[in-house]
Design an enzyme around this catalytic site. Structure first.
Site, PDB file in Angstrom:
ATOM      1  N   GLN A  99      -4.567   3.807  18.287  1.00 58.14           N
ATOM      2  CA  GLN A  99      -5.686   3.647  17.367  1.00 58.14           C
ATOM      3  C   GLN A  99      -6.600   2.534  17.837  1.00 58.14           C
ATOM      4  OE1 GLN A  99      -3.587   5.388  13.323  1.00 58.14           O
ATOM      5  NE2 GLN A  99      -4.313   3.328  13.312  1.00 58.14           N
ATOM      6  N   ASN A 125       0.819  -1.223   0.000  1.00 57.01           N
ATOM      7  CA  ASN A 125       0.000   0.000   0.000  1.00 57.01           C
ATOM      8  C   ASN A 125       0.849   1.269   0.000  1.00 57.01           C
ATOM      9  OD1 ASN A 125       0.894  -0.178   2.607  1.00 57.01           O
ATOM     10  ND2 ASN A 125      -1.119  -0.481   3.534  1.00 57.01           N
ATOM     11  N   HIS A 145      -7.333   6.381   9.945  1.00 57.73           N
ATOM     12  CA  HIS A 145      -6.214   5.697   9.273  1.00 57.73           C
ATOM     13  C   HIS A 145      -6.743   4.904   8.065  1.00 57.73           C
ATOM     14  CE1 HIS A 145      -2.246   3.261   9.948  1.00 57.73           C
ATOM     15  NE2 HIS A 145      -2.430   3.597   8.695  1.00 57.73           N
ATOM     16  N   ARG A 182       3.293   7.369  11.126  1.00 60.07           N
ATOM     17  CA  ARG A 182       2.714   6.876  12.374  1.00 60.07           C
ATOM     18  C   ARG A 182       2.497   8.061  13.317  1.00 60.07           C
ATOM     19  NH1 ARG A 182       1.286   3.176   9.951  1.00 60.07           N
ATOM     20  NH2 ARG A 182       1.746   0.976  10.244  1.00 60.07           N
TER      21      ARG A 182
HETATM   22  P1  NDP Z   1      10.260   1.763   3.345  1.00 59.86           P
HETATM   23  O1  NDP Z   1      10.897   0.702   4.174  1.00 59.86           O
HETATM   24  O2  NDP Z   1      10.330   1.648   1.864  1.00 59.86           O
HETATM   25  O3  NDP Z   1      10.829   3.185   3.714  1.00 59.86           O
HETATM   26  C1  NDP Z   1      11.116   3.588   4.996  1.00 59.86           C
HETATM   27  C2  NDP Z   1      12.267   4.572   4.908  1.00 59.86           C
HETATM   28  O4  NDP Z   1      12.422   5.182   6.181  1.00 59.86           O
HETATM   29  C3  NDP Z   1      13.584   3.912   4.547  1.00 59.86           C
HETATM   30  O5  NDP Z   1      14.144   4.615   3.459  1.00 59.86           O
HETATM   31  C4  NDP Z   1      14.379   4.089   5.834  1.00 59.86           C
HETATM   32  O6  NDP Z   1      15.729   4.288   5.638  1.00 59.86           O
HETATM   33  C5  NDP Z   1      13.812   5.364   6.362  1.00 59.86           C
HETATM   34  N1  NDP Z   1      14.136   5.608   7.773  1.00 59.86           N
HETATM   35  C6  NDP Z   1      14.068   4.745   8.797  1.00 59.86           C
HETATM   36  N2  NDP Z   1      14.444   5.359   9.933  1.00 59.86           N
HETATM   37  C7  NDP Z   1      14.773   6.624   9.606  1.00 59.86           C
HETATM   38  C8  NDP Z   1      15.248   7.723  10.342  1.00 59.86           C
HETATM   39  N3  NDP Z   1      15.487   7.625  11.650  1.00 59.86           N
HETATM   40  N4  NDP Z   1      15.471   8.887   9.679  1.00 59.86           N
HETATM   41  C9  NDP Z   1      15.262   8.987   8.340  1.00 59.86           C
HETATM   42  N5  NDP Z   1      14.817   7.948   7.586  1.00 59.86           N
HETATM   43  C10 NDP Z   1      14.572   6.797   8.215  1.00 59.86           C
HETATM   44  O7  NDP Z   1       8.727   1.815   3.812  1.00 59.86           O
HETATM   45  P2  NDP Z   1       7.490   2.543   3.145  1.00 59.86           P
HETATM   46  O8  NDP Z   1       7.950   3.791   2.499  1.00 59.86           O
HETATM   47  O9  NDP Z   1       6.696   1.578   2.353  1.00 59.86           O
HETATM   48  O10 NDP Z   1       6.650   2.852   4.471  1.00 59.86           O
HETATM   49  C11 NDP Z   1       7.140   3.743   5.433  1.00 59.86           C
HETATM   50  C12 NDP Z   1       6.234   3.794   6.649  1.00 59.86           C
HETATM   51  O11 NDP Z   1       4.976   4.350   6.272  1.00 59.86           O
HETATM   52  C13 NDP Z   1       5.858   2.421   7.235  1.00 59.86           C
HETATM   53  O12 NDP Z   1       6.863   1.919   8.083  1.00 59.86           O
HETATM   54  C14 NDP Z   1       4.596   2.742   7.984  1.00 59.86           C
HETATM   55  O13 NDP Z   1       4.893   3.221   9.280  1.00 59.86           O
HETATM   56  C15 NDP Z   1       3.981   3.870   7.175  1.00 59.86           C
HETATM   57  N6  NDP Z   1       2.836   3.388   6.403  1.00 59.86           N
HETATM   58  C16 NDP Z   1       1.615   3.952   6.633  1.00 59.86           C
HETATM   59  C17 NDP Z   1       0.500   3.485   5.995  1.00 59.86           C
HETATM   60  C18 NDP Z   1      -0.825   4.134   6.171  1.00 59.86           C
HETATM   61  O14 NDP Z   1      -1.851   3.510   5.876  1.00 59.86           O
HETATM   62  N7  NDP Z   1      -0.889   5.370   6.659  1.00 59.86           N
HETATM   63  C19 NDP Z   1       0.565   2.319   5.081  1.00 59.86           C
HETATM   64  C20 NDP Z   1       1.921   1.907   4.783  1.00 59.86           C
HETATM   65  C21 NDP Z   1       2.994   2.396   5.461  1.00 59.86           C
HETATM   66  P3  NDP Z   1      16.756   3.162   5.202  1.00 59.86           P
HETATM   67  O15 NDP Z   1      15.964   1.924   4.859  1.00 59.86           O
HETATM   68  O16 NDP Z   1      17.395   3.859   4.038  1.00 59.86           O
HETATM   69  O17 NDP Z   1      17.612   2.958   6.377  1.00 59.86           O
END
Ligand code: NDP
Length: 402
Positions: free
Chosen positions: A317, A150, A336, A288
């Site tokens: 939630q 998603n 959400h 989140r």
């Molecule tokens: P990804 O794993 O593709 O991306 C997450 C990114 O966050 C990675 O690039 C990671 O960095 C980066 N990251 C982690 N910690 C840090 C930090 N401290 N500072 C800066 N960057 C950081 O996941 P998605 O993009 O698919 O999803 C991201 C989040 O979105 C999910 O974990 C979830 O919480 C939320 N989400 C919400 C939804 C909703 O319905 N509202 C649905 C789907 C997701 P790297 O890997 O480069 O270390």
């Protein structure tokens, strides 16, 4: 694995008007692969119609036939937060828990300790912060999610909310509903986004998709992340990289948050960081709720430090009925929902089925779906999360009353 398993699935309630018998559209587009080439969920079979409501109780993620035909016990409930909830009663002998982040079954250390058979927690969606990952690591459980299912759904929602905030859409809509025609009231907080500085915190699957979708609006794009994007991508989108979030927020008019919730990001947007933003900035948070400090957001909206706040994620939630984000000024929050469009549900229901098929057949679950396995962070979890627990305070969800 032939023995009978108990699968406990926590889903949100059916619509108050009853489970749908018809839908607005007859079908959803069939996607061939995700934007980075990752393949779509590939279970051997599905027993649902893509585009149907699968995430609520009666939809049951389309798993009932599959599980019961194999003799497994499949318990579906929405009752998860009150004392002695069905979730609390049923978890004691559950082997597998499935939960969606939209209506999260908080798998705290206490609940994990009460469930000696529990080996697998599946997030039907993305974001496994509702599981105490530290406790799952210590219990040698597997935690997995349906990576990418998603991400684009959320990116679309984030872009919608960026525009809704900057153009101030919600009050204008309200004037129409209320029978008015108050142009001056409607535009007194309405701006063009063209020329603004827009930044994302984390340029993973969602963050990068937001950047790509914002490019045609002729804005200046910024990002921060733990790993830098390739030079080609930076050049193509004309991105400014910031080594830390503080530098990013100082440069931006709009900040959209897309990192997972883990100990490093819990309450990242606190009073101190928000005070470094330009006065009158906007925050969109579809990542989140707990990444932002609740009272700091309310205060910043009241003082005008923030011109608007939107998103679809709350903590906990469901949020209590008197949660201050429901009442704060200049917000454009949704419940959400961004990651649970009917289109997204078809993908994560298929992904959950794929995971279960692998689990029962004792085949490896795809690496990109793994968050915790073998006593440590694994797969996507090892890349994007840090060890620890972010479920503290989730018991406040019991205060929500329908
Ligand atoms: P990804 O794993 O593709 O991306 C997450 C990114 O966050 C990675 O690039 C990671 O960095 C980066 N990251 C982690 N910690 C840090 C930090 N401290 N500072 C800066 N960057 C950081 O996941 P998605 O993009 O698919 O999803 C991201 C989040 O979105 C999910 O974990 C979830 O919480 C939320 N989400 C919400 C939804 C909703 O319905 N509202 C649905 C789907 C997701 P790297 O890997 O480069 O270390």
């Amino acid at each position: 694995m032939n023995q009978k398993q108990k699968i406990l699935c926590v889903l949100y309630d059916d619509p108050v008007s009853g489970y749908p018998t018809q839908y607005a559209r007859e079908s959803i587009p069939e996607l061939k692969q995700y934007p980075d080439g990752q393949s779509m969920p590939s279970p051997a079979k599905i027993d649902f119609n893509p585009g149907d409501l699968l995430g609520s109780i009666s939809g049951g993620l389309g798993l009932k036939k599959f599980l019961e035909d194999q003799g497994h016990e499949f318990v579906v409930t929405s009752d998860k937060d009150v004392q002695n909830s069905v979730f609390d009663q049923e978890i004691v002998d559950a082997d597998i828990v499935i939960s969606q982040p939209f209506w999260p079954a908080y798998l705290t250390a206490e609940r994990i300790a009460k469930a000696p058979n529990l080996k697998l927690a599946i997030t039907a969606g993305i974001g496994s912060d509702h599981v105490d990952l530290q406790a799952a690591i210590e219990k040698n459980m597997t935690v997995c999610e349906v990576t990418y299912c998603n991400s684009i759904s959320v990116a679309e929602h984030a872009v919608m909310q960026i525009l809704a905030l900057v153009r101030d859409y919600i009050p204008q809509y309200k004037w129409v509903i209320d029978g008015g025609w108050n142009i001056a009231d409607s535009v007194s907080r309405s701006y063009d986004i063209e020329g603004m500085d827009v930044g994302v915190v984390a340029a993973g699957r969602i963050g990068l998709a937001v950047l790509k979708r914002m490019k045609p609006f002729d804005v200046n794009l910024h990002y921060t992340d733990r790993h830098r994007l390739s030079e080609d991508v930076e050049k193509d989108l004309n991105l400014t990289f910031h080594a830390d979030v503080e530098s990013l927020v100082k440069s931006c008019d709009v900040v959209s948050i897309h990192c997972p919730l883990h100990p490093e990001t819990e309450h990242l947007f606190n009073e101190n960081l928000i005070s470094k933003m330009k006065k009158g900035s906007y925050i969109v948070n579809t990542a989140r709720g707990k990444i932002c400090e609740r009272d700091a957001i309310v205060k910043a909206l009241e003082t005008g430090q923030l011109a608007g706040y939107a998103g679809d994620v709350w903590f906990p939630q469901p949020p209590p009925n008197d949660h201050s984000w429901r009442m704060m000024p200049n917000h454009a929050m949704t419940p959400h929902t961004s990651g649970t469009s009917l289109s997204a549900q078809a993908r994560y229901a298929a992904g959950v089925r794929e995971i279960l098929e692998c689990w029962f057949a004792e085949k490896p679950i795809r690496d990109e779906y793994l968050i915790v396995q073998g006593g440590g962070l694994a797969g996507t979890g090892a890349h994007s999360y840090s060890e620890g627990n972010t479920t503290g305070g989730s018991d406040e969800a019991s205060k929500f009353k329908v």
